[in-house]
Design a protein around this motif. Structure first.
Motif, PDB file in Angstrom:
ATOM      1  N   LYS A 168       0.833  -1.208   0.000  1.00 50.13           N
ATOM      2  CA  LYS A 168       0.000   0.000   0.000  1.00 50.13           C
ATOM      3  C   LYS A 168       0.868   1.260   0.000  1.00 50.13           C
ATOM      4  N   GLY A 169       1.993   1.168   0.720  1.00 48.74           N
ATOM      5  CA  GLY A 169       2.884   2.326   0.808  1.00 48.74           C
ATOM      6  C   GLY A 169       3.508   2.682  -0.526  1.00 48.74           C
ATOM      7  N   LEU A 170       3.693   1.696  -1.389  1.00 48.07           N
ATOM      8  CA  LEU A 170       4.254   1.967  -2.719  1.00 48.07           C
ATOM      9  C   LEU A 170       3.305   2.812  -3.540  1.00 48.07           C
ATOM     10  N   LYS A 171       2.004   2.504  -3.426  1.00 44.35           N
ATOM     11  CA  LYS A 171       1.003   3.251  -4.187  1.00 44.35           C
ATOM     12  C   LYS A 171       0.780   4.635  -3.608  1.00 44.35           C
TER      13      LYS A 171
ATOM     14  N   GLU B 114      -2.019  -7.536  22.261  1.00 48.10           N
ATOM     15  CA  GLU B 114      -2.045  -6.191  21.677  1.00 48.10           C
ATOM     16  C   GLU B 114      -1.706  -6.244  20.187  1.00 48.10           C
ATOM     17  N   THR B 115      -0.982  -7.275  19.774  1.00 52.01           N
ATOM     18  CA  THR B 115      -0.568  -7.397  18.369  1.00 52.01           C
ATOM     19  C   THR B 115      -1.761  -7.327  17.422  1.00 52.01           C
ATOM     20  N   ASP B 116      -2.840  -8.037  17.761  1.00 52.20           N
ATOM     21  CA  ASP B 116      -4.015  -8.051  16.879  1.00 52.20           C
ATOM     22  C   ASP B 116      -4.625  -6.659  16.749  1.00 52.20           C
ATOM     23  N   PHE B 117      -4.666  -5.966  17.871  1.00 57.40           N
ATOM     24  CA  PHE B 117      -5.216  -4.608  17.884  1.00 57.40           C
ATOM     25  C   PHE B 117      -4.377  -3.695  16.989  1.00 57.40           C
ATOM     26  N   ARG B 118      -3.064  -3.775  17.161  1.00 56.93           N
ATOM     27  CA  ARG B 118      -2.190  -2.931  16.347  1.00 56.93           C
ATOM     28  C   ARG B 118      -2.276  -3.330  14.878  1.00 56.93           C
ATOM     29  N   PHE B 119      -2.470  -4.600  14.633  1.00 53.28           N
ATOM     30  CA  PHE B 119      -2.655  -5.066  13.256  1.00 53.28           C
ATOM     31  C   PHE B 119      -3.871  -4.375  12.638  1.00 53.28           C
ATOM     32  N   LYS B 120      -4.968  -4.386  13.372  1.00 53.23           N
ATOM     33  CA  LYS B 120      -6.179  -3.735  12.843  1.00 53.23           C
ATOM     34  C   LYS B 120      -5.961  -2.248  12.612  1.00 53.23           C
ATOM     35  N   GLN B 121      -5.270  -1.616  13.540  1.00 57.17           N
ATOM     36  CA  GLN B 121      -5.004  -0.183  13.363  1.00 57.17           C
ATOM     37  C   GLN B 121      -4.124   0.055  12.145  1.00 57.17           C
ATOM     38  N   ALA B 122      -3.065  -0.741  12.041  1.00 54.88           N
ATOM     39  CA  ALA B 122      -2.137  -0.546  10.931  1.00 54.88           C
ATOM     40  C   ALA B 122      -2.805  -0.829   9.583  1.00 54.88           C
ATOM     41  N   MET B 123      -3.768  -1.757   9.598  1.00 55.66           N
ATOM     42  CA  MET B 123      -4.452  -2.134   8.362  1.00 55.66           C
ATOM     43  C   MET B 123      -5.643  -1.225   8.032  1.00 55.66           C
ATOM     44  N   ALA B 124      -6.005  -0.351   8.974  1.00 54.99           N
ATOM     45  CA  ALA B 124      -7.212   0.468   8.766  1.00 54.99           C
ATOM     46  C   ALA B 124      -7.045   1.474   7.630  1.00 54.99           C
ATOM     47  N   GLY B 125      -5.813   1.697   7.220  1.00 51.48           N
ATOM     48  CA  GLY B 125      -5.586   2.557   6.070  1.00 51.48           C
ATOM     49  C   GLY B 125      -5.525   4.025   6.421  1.00 51.48           C
ATOM     50  N   ALA B 126      -5.207   4.813   5.403  1.00 53.11           N
ATOM     51  CA  ALA B 126      -4.969   6.241   5.615  1.00 53.11           C
ATOM     52  C   ALA B 126      -6.235   7.080   5.465  1.00 53.11           C
ATOM     53  N   ASP B 127      -7.297   6.496   4.897  1.00 56.70           N
ATOM     54  CA  ASP B 127      -8.460   7.330   4.562  1.00 56.70           C
ATOM     55  C   ASP B 127      -8.978   8.143   5.733  1.00 56.70           C
ATOM     56  N   SER B 128      -9.306   7.466   6.826  1.00 56.31           N
ATOM     57  CA  SER B 128      -9.924   8.213   7.929  1.00 56.31           C
ATOM     58  C   SER B 128      -8.899   9.077   8.661  1.00 56.31           C
ATOM     59  N   VAL B 129      -7.624   8.750   8.491  1.00 55.95           N
ATOM     60  CA  VAL B 129      -6.581   9.589   9.095  1.00 55.95           C
ATOM     61  C   VAL B 129      -6.449  10.910   8.337  1.00 55.95           C
ATOM     62  N   MET B 130      -6.573  10.830   7.028  1.00 57.65           N
ATOM     63  CA  MET B 130      -6.313  12.003   6.186  1.00 57.65           C
ATOM     64  C   MET B 130      -7.594  12.736   5.754  1.00 57.65           C
ATOM     65  N   ALA B 131      -8.754  12.247   6.166  1.00 56.36           N
ATOM     66  CA  ALA B 131     -10.013  12.738   5.592  1.00 56.36           C
ATOM     67  C   ALA B 131     -10.288  14.217   5.859  1.00 56.36           C
ATOM     68  N   LEU B 132      -9.972  14.666   7.041  1.00 55.10           N
ATOM     69  CA  LEU B 132     -10.320  16.051   7.390  1.00 55.10           C
ATOM     70  C   LEU B 132      -9.336  17.051   6.784  1.00 55.10           C
ATOM     71  N   ASP B 133      -9.866  18.149   6.270  1.00 55.24           N
ATOM     72  CA  ASP B 133      -8.994  19.279   5.944  1.00 55.24           C
ATOM     73  C   ASP B 133      -8.441  19.850   7.239  1.00 55.24           C
ATOM     74  N   ALA B 134      -7.295  20.507   7.129  1.00 46.65           N
ATOM     75  CA  ALA B 134      -6.733  21.121   8.345  1.00 46.65           C
ATOM     76  C   ALA B 134      -7.769  22.036   9.002  1.00 46.65           C
ATOM     77  N   ALA B 135      -8.554  22.718   8.195  1.00 47.90           N
ATOM     78  CA  ALA B 135      -9.555  23.640   8.753  1.00 47.90           C
ATOM     79  C   ALA B 135     -10.703  22.910   9.426  1.00 47.90           C
ATOM     80  N   GLY B 136     -10.890  21.639   9.077  1.00 47.33           N
ATOM     81  CA  GLY B 136     -12.030  20.898   9.608  1.00 47.33           C
ATOM     82  C   GLY B 136     -11.788  20.328  10.999  1.00 47.33           C
ATOM     83  N   PHE B 137     -10.558  20.478  11.499  1.00 48.43           N
ATOM     84  CA  PHE B 137     -10.262  19.940  12.829  1.00 48.43           C
ATOM     85  C   PHE B 137     -10.959  20.774  13.910  1.00 48.43           C
TER      86      PHE B 137
END
Lengths: 597, 597
Positions: free
Chosen positions: B507-510, B574-597
């Motif tokens: 995913k990081g390559l793309k 905790e590994t499974d939890f971190r796996f889910k977090q790491a696999m959740a992708g960037a969409d919801s992390v990057m979704a907000l504009d800086a102004a939308g925070f």
């Protein structure tokens, strides 16, 4: 320099769009608490928090309280701020009109508490402790005691304390040694040493009213032999003035990690005159009146610190230029991009946002039920609301303070090395927040309260007060395509919580260590599901507003949906982890002998 | 008062029983580093840490460093302690015999670092920074520079610093403004301001040798235009004495959350004379030499704080009497039971124990590979070891410091309200530990290093240096019934890590934001698997010892197996939890504009 602006839009969203705060004015005695009135009050509270309390937060930390010859001085400016605070009527906000209070709902007071704790947690300790003393006297005091003390506590002319802890006992109050010997006039002579007494001595008020746990000469052993007394610093005169000094004095103040503007006192009672509050040997009951309010209040400290820490992290992340966005320069005209472009920084900010807003909804929801429990005309509704508050209290206390600390730390992390420097103000939030995980019952004690008392109470009746509305919400919304992204993960986590509840209850019956070993992780699970429920309700409210055409607020509601998605993607998955921990059992926890560590 | 005893049995277990430290003496140049010699050195190190450094930890925190007229004074006692430290030869321990060093392996130095950081993290900063400067000069300096500076750094007569950060840049060193202009004699005139310079000015040594990043007049933009210079506080004379004062001075010291005994300085260079270290514009390479050693060193700070915090929590939990055990009084003759009987307290202590011992094994394992990378006669082995160290460095730095902070906080939690009071000493560990998550690259930067550089390096060659031995261990031990409880969960978590690695890389390559959004959770996953591997190896070693008849050490080895079980029950999930977090992708992390925070 740190920043703070009361998050009025977010507060209004929870009160008006999510929880329907207009219901409060239908409760007898709260007729004046209309949404408009509430909004005005909150705006006034925001102003005093931003303009008067917040500017004293860093200076208060730097200067701290001082102790000299039995006299405690609060940091510069606290006296004037306290004057403005009382003159504004803020100590009277939720107090009984019969004693001069404004009689506003607890919900409104919760909002004020959040803002106070964001602005200046140390300052908030002084009126906060008075509120605990007020509550204990209001519910358990005789009329004479109430007439003497409540009006002065309501105006803030006098302040209050809770004197519970002694050097050898905090959690285990059955071990207290402070003695109360009857005097001939119906009063008692109180002798003993109390420690960790917040606001035990200070220079803000003309009198300090101590609520003190002590043992009568004929007291049974343990917690069943504890009585509650009111012990004023100065003896009150009939005309309301203060008279002679009572036999209570501050021996020293503690040097603490944080909340340095709050005086934490060793209080020595040396035959001090006190009066019984409530029945002999029934002090624990009255004490829990103070304690439960205090626990919710401490939960609000967690929320308040989380909010202000998040605001500062956000502010810094927008200003600090460092490295280029991974996808190419975002602001090529600048020497580097603001760090808010970096996914790992956003991960921290979004976590701060999602957790803080979730906690706010949860806390205010608990506040609304405190008001329903107090005022609803239907006793069944009162009982139901009271049950829910009892259930939520350890969750709000423990989870919100855990999160306050975690988000304060995230703010430091966003600042990098600068976060470690006093001047920037964020490391103070870490130090201030740290106490909230400890006092009014450590967070481990909250977890024991949840699994030991609340879970089993009345055959699980408390639990049902939460499980029913959540189950109902899931049922009502699962068919709505717009809600599926939120309802499905909620339903999954909720099912896990129910499963864990059954298992912990069952295993705990056979071996109480099983419940004890699962307690903290179970509480965390519960809190995550509660937040998932609140986020689903927030998502629903936002969806409805957007569907109705939100105009220039569309971006605001849209940001709620995006934050909700982040919550379900990134934060809720912790539930499974905590489930596994809670289900792992007591064996490996208890396996080692004390000597084997 | 806090306590500290060097955990010699646990250290010996890792070195001798788990890692086979005897291998070190087979490496050319380390012939003298036999297990016996190493043990003697470690006992000596333990003594100075316990007896000289530890007693100054609290007083150093209270007093802090002072700054007056450009002069920095370290806390009382630091000067004498530093004298004892250098006279004991501890600054020379791992240094090159060609310059007066003892030439001991890095592994031995790691053990010393752990103990120093347990005893007095602030003190440890002074020799720690010198080591960074020593390494940079040793690897990249000319012979003349080495002859001038190294012997003095090795004796500890002079100390060193790393001057990287400037007010507007920490992570983004391409932005530095400090200039180096050639003088006619081959030296350079250095001008600029550096901040956060640990040990930048102090009263422990007669000279301070600054390693300074600066830009030459013809420097290309960004990190490719940075050069490294050595700038002494006093000009060295040919006879080894110090001469005239150079144009560098301390402008102020920071007021920090913790490590108050360590002077954090603003350093002003005003045409100071310096000499180039390494090639022009290639300073980043030399800087990374310092940085990588420093990152591992910071990881040891995490371990050191975790150990001492755990020891204090354990000590308190055995002494503090509060409440009865849930299963009935454990010590009925006492007024209450020691809190170590309570499952939630044990959960915290066991976490402290399992994580600390796991981190120790991981850190020393990295240390052993540092030595192999340096000295193995076979270049392929050297390369393999070097790769593994490169891979492990961000993991050791980030995870061990996260855990140092977490376990310091657990210690405070075990103490309850008393943990918040300065006198008890545990809140200091929280404040001291906090910096370790920030400096030498924040832990977020470590995560970016792992996914951005280390993961993809040489088509995944670095990764294979870890994946191969873990895979091999699983294969070799999965059929052993005694090992199944340990190998199965390790294998499961390891499979998840491999899956996450493939996904993040793909995913990081793309979209590089995908790697960025996953980085911190991926690093945590990696660390947990690394600890699971170490715990499996520890369990194997303990099982073998027990099978061979461990005599009076049977209880010790048995406690390793019990702690291992706790690790797999409670921490590894905790590994499974971190796996889910790491696999959740960037969409919801990057979704907000800086102004939308």
């Amino acid at each position: 320099m740190p920043v703070y602006t009361a998050p009025l839009d977010n507060i209004r969203f929870v009160l008006n769009d999510v929880l329907g705060v207009e219901k409060l004015s239908t409760l007898p005695g709260y007729e004046e608490a209309t949404p408009d009135m509430i909004d005005q009050i909150i705006e006034g509270g925001a102003a005093i928090c931003q303009d008067i309390l917040f500017p004293l937060n860093q200076s208060g930390d730097k200067e701290g309280c001082t102790f000299e010859n039995g006299v405690v001085r609060t940091p510069s400016g606290f006296k004037d701020a306290y004057k403005a605070f009382t003159e504004g009527g803020w100590t009277a906000l939720a107090a009984d009109p019969a004693y001069g209070g404004m009689g506003m709902p607890a919900t409104v007071n919760f909002v004020l508490q959040e803002m106070i704790c964001s602005a200046n947690m140390s300052f908030g300790m002084y009126p906060g402790l008075s509120e605990g003393a007020y509550n204990a006297l209001h519910l358990h005091g005789t009329d004479a005691l109430k007439q003497t003390y409540l009006p002065k506590l309501v105006t803030g002319e006098w302040s209050g304390t809770m004197c519970l802890t002694e050097p050898h006992c905090g959690t285990d109050l059955g071990l207290i040694k402070t003695k109360a010997v009857p005097n001939s006039d119906g009063s008692f002579a109180i002798t003993g040493t109390k420690i960790f007494i917040s606001a035990g001595e200070h220079d803000l008020t003309s009198n300090i009213i101590h609520l003190v746990l002590a043992k009568l000469p004929d007291a049974p052993e343990g917690v069943k032999g504890i009585s509650l007394f009111v012990v004023p610093k100065f003896m009150p005169k009939d005309n309301g003035d203060v008279g002679a000094r009572n036999g209570v004095a501050c021996g020293s103040i503690e040097h603490k990690m944080g909340i340095k503007g709050s005086a934490t006192c060793v209080m020595n009672f040396d035959g001090a005159t006190g009066w019984l509050v409530g029945e002999p040997h029934k002090g624990m009951r009255a004490m829990f009146t103070m304690m439960n309010t205090a626990r919710l209040g401490v939960g609000m400290q967690g929320l308040g610190i989380a909010e202000v820490a998040y605001q500062n992290a956000l502010n810094y992340a927008k200003e600090r230029l460092q490295m280029r966005a991974l996808t190419g320069p975002a602001e090529p005209q600048k020497p580097a991009d603001p760090i808010i472009v970096h996914p790992d920084v956003r991960r921290m900010l979004m976590t701060g946002k999602a957790v803080t807003e979730g906690c706010r909804a949860l806390a205010y929801w608990a506040g609304m039920h405190l008001d329903i429990a107090e005022r609803h005309p239907d006793p069944a509704q009162r009982e139901a609301a009271d049950d829910l508050v009892a259930l939520l209290t350890p969750i709000v206390k423990a989870y919100q303070t855990d999160m306050g600390f975690e988000i304060a730390n995230m703010a430091v992390q966003v600042y990098g090395g600068h976060g470690y420097i006093w001047e920037h103000g964020v490391e103070q939030y870490v130090r201030d927040a740290r106490i909230s995980l400890l006092y009014e019952g450590t967070n481990g004690i909250q977890a024991m309260d949840l699994v030991g008392r609340k879970m089993s109470a009345n055959y699980g009746r408390y639990l049902r007060r939460f499980f029913h509305p959540v189950g109902q919400f899931i049922e009502e919304n699962q068919a709505d395509p717009a809600m599926q992204d939120f309802v499905f993960p909620l339903a999954k986590a909720f099912a896990k919580l129910q499963q864990a509840t059954a298992m912990v209850a069952q295993k705990g019956l056979k071996n109480p260590n099983e419940a004890g070993a699962a307690a903290s992780d179970y509480l965390r699970m519960f809190a995550l599901v509660a937040l998932a429920y609140m986020w689903a309700r927030m998502a629903k409210a936002a969806t409805e507003k957007l569907a109705a055409g939100a105009g220039d607020k569309a971006e605001f509601y849209d940001s709620k949906l995006k934050t909700a998605r982040f919550f379900y993607d990134r934060i809720l998955p912790e539930t499974d982890f905590r489930f596994k921990q809670a289900m792992a059992g007591a064996d490996s926890v208890m396996a080692l002998d004390a000597a084997g560590f």
